[in-house]
Scaffold this motif. Structure first.
Motif, short mmCIF file in Angstrom:
data_model
loop_
_atom_site.label_atom_id
_atom_site.label_comp_id
_atom_site.label_asym_id
_atom_site.label_seq_id
_atom_site.Cartn_x
_atom_site.Cartn_y
_atom_site.Cartn_z
N THR A 4 52.53 3.32 48.56
CA THR A 4 52.76 3.33 47.12
C THR A 4 54.19 3.77 46.86
O THR A 4 54.67 4.74 47.45
N ALA A 6 57.55 3.86 43.69
CA ALA A 6 57.98 3.69 42.30
C ALA A 6 58.96 2.53 42.27
O ALA A 6 60.06 2.61 42.80
N THR A 16 57.37 1.77 37.83
CA THR A 16 55.93 1.60 37.93
C THR A 16 55.48 1.86 39.36
O THR A 16 56.14 1.42 40.31
N LEU A 17 54.37 2.58 39.53
CA LEU A 17 53.83 2.82 40.86
C LEU A 17 53.06 1.59 41.31
O LEU A 17 52.12 1.16 40.63
N GLU A 18 53.48 1.01 42.44
CA GLU A 18 52.87 -0.20 42.94
C GLU A 18 52.73 -0.13 44.46
O GLU A 18 53.44 0.62 45.13
N GLN A 139 55.76 6.96 49.20
CA GLN A 139 54.98 7.86 50.06
C GLN A 139 55.57 7.97 51.46
O GLN A 139 55.42 9.01 52.11
N GLN A 332 54.16 15.15 39.40
CA GLN A 332 53.45 14.24 40.28
C GLN A 332 54.15 12.88 40.21
O GLN A 332 54.68 12.49 39.16
N ARG A 334 53.14 9.98 39.88
CA ARG A 334 52.66 9.09 38.82
C ARG A 334 53.30 9.40 37.46
O ARG A 334 53.26 8.58 36.54
N ASP A 335 53.91 10.58 37.34
CA ASP A 335 54.54 10.99 36.08
C ASP A 335 56.06 10.80 36.13
O ASP A 335 56.80 11.47 35.42
N TRP A 355 54.71 13.61 46.16
CA TRP A 355 53.95 12.45 46.61
C TRP A 355 52.62 12.85 47.25
O TRP A 355 51.94 12.05 47.84
#
Length: 355
Positions: A4, A6, A16-18, A139, A332, A334-335, A355
């Motif tokens: 994963t 960003a 965006t997390l992908e 990650q 985090q 995701r933020d 991460w």
């Protein structure tokens, strides 16, 4: 391997997390499981300049997962801080000036390995990666031995991550380039992460007069807490009147007007160092520069060799002379959008993604 990350899909769109694909390590590469990544102004600057989609991030810290068979000095299980890449073979590197490596652009900003291959892909399409030899908004990251700094296993990787670029730049500009004496008069323009690292470094070596200039009140307060003997709000105060006669100045803003003013307030034979990324052109008073015997010079990565300088900064931190943690706000991964917003507003000095 699937990881994963960003992803930046355009200059204007949020990260965006992908899920993407990361190559396995080649013989000369190091695979790092990323624990923390500092968010640097450089990431935001290059977000609008590099080809997209892209994975940025260049202040990673984590634990080595695997190494290629040509890698020496780094092994699986090592705790590491990632920094910028340098070739180690050119004239600049041979002279110890790794920040000015002749291959720096290819190694750090091309988006690929030196041979043009990509380390990252998504659905069969190559992504811009290898940013500063790491692309650590992910990650896992691929690095090389030259930009992988092994640290003590007890090191707090969240605290250490920003040493890879921003804090190394600020501290190095003072310790390695300006080198002020205790009776010097140092003015620092911009009290973000880089400027505050410079404040901490100046205090650590006993500089008696340190002026921090910044329009954000909370950052001026932090500068005073960390060692600035005086702070100035440039929106309401006359900076030149307060700081005229400085022996040394550091600009982190890259604002041409600020740079011109900084040069003007220096005393004769004073030195101004520029570390900010921004405007490419500006105007200075050449007569003042010449007849004042002043020096203005650029500085990349604090003129630091990460393998030597990052451990030095960690020793200073252990001694209580370089309190990195006072600059850090954690988020985090995701933020990341909130981290970017807080960095832009000034409410967070040094965001660090976990991460």
């Amino acid at each position: 391997m699937k990881v994963t990350a960003a992803l930046s899909r355009s200059a204007q769109s949020p990260f965006t997390l992908e899920e993407i694909e990361l190559d396995g390590p080649r013989p000369d590469e190091v695979l790092v499981k990323v624990h923390a990544t500092g968010l640097c102004h450089t990431d935001l600057t290059f977000k609008s300049q590099v080809p997209v989609p892209a994975v940025l991030g260049h202040e990673g810290a984590g634990v080595v997962e695997a190494v290629g068979d040509q890698v020496h000095g780094v092994k699986p299980g090592d705790h590491v801080v990632l920094s910028y890449r340098s070739c180690g073979d050119c004239r600049q590197c041979d002279a110890g000036d790794r920040a000015y490596c002749s291959r720096a652009a290819r190694l750090n900003l091309s988006g690929t390995r030196l041979d043009g291959s990509s380390t990252l892909s998504q659905n069969g399409t190559s992504l811009f990666g290898s940013f500063f030899g790491q692309s650590s908004f992910a990650q896992y990251a691929l690095a090389a031995a030259d930009n992988t700094v092994v640290v003590d296993p007890s090191t707090d990787l969240t605290t250490a991550a920003p040493l890879g670029c921003g804090l190394q730049t600020g501290a190095g500009s003072v310790l390695n380039v300006l080198a002020p004496e205790p009776d010097s008069h140092l003015v620092i323009f911009g009290a973000g992460g880089v400027g505050l690292a410079a404040v901490m470094a100046a205090k650590a070596i006993g500089v008696q007069r340190i002026i921090a200039v910044d329009p954000v009140a909370s950052r001026r307060d932090k500068a005073a807490e960390l060692g600035a003997t005086q702070t100035v709000d440039p929106t309401v105060e006359d900076v030149a009147a307060v700081a005229r006669g400085a022996t040394h100045a550091l600009d982190t803003t890259a604002n041409p007007d600020v740079i011109a003013a900084a040069l003007g307030l220096l005393r004769q034979r004073g030195m101004l160092v520029l570390v900010g990324l921004g405007a490419a052109r500006g105007t200075i008073d050449l007569t003042d520069l010449m007849f004042g015997g002043k020096v203005i010079r650029g500085c990349i990565e604090g003129d630091a060799n990460p393998q030597e300088f990052i451990p030095e900064l960690l020793r200073m931190h252990a001694q209580g002379r370089f309190p990195i943690e006072s600059l850090i706000s954690t988020y985090q991964a995701r933020d990341i959008g909130q981290a970017v917003a807080d960095a832009r507003s000034g409410s967070a000095i040094k965001p660090v993604l976990l991460w």
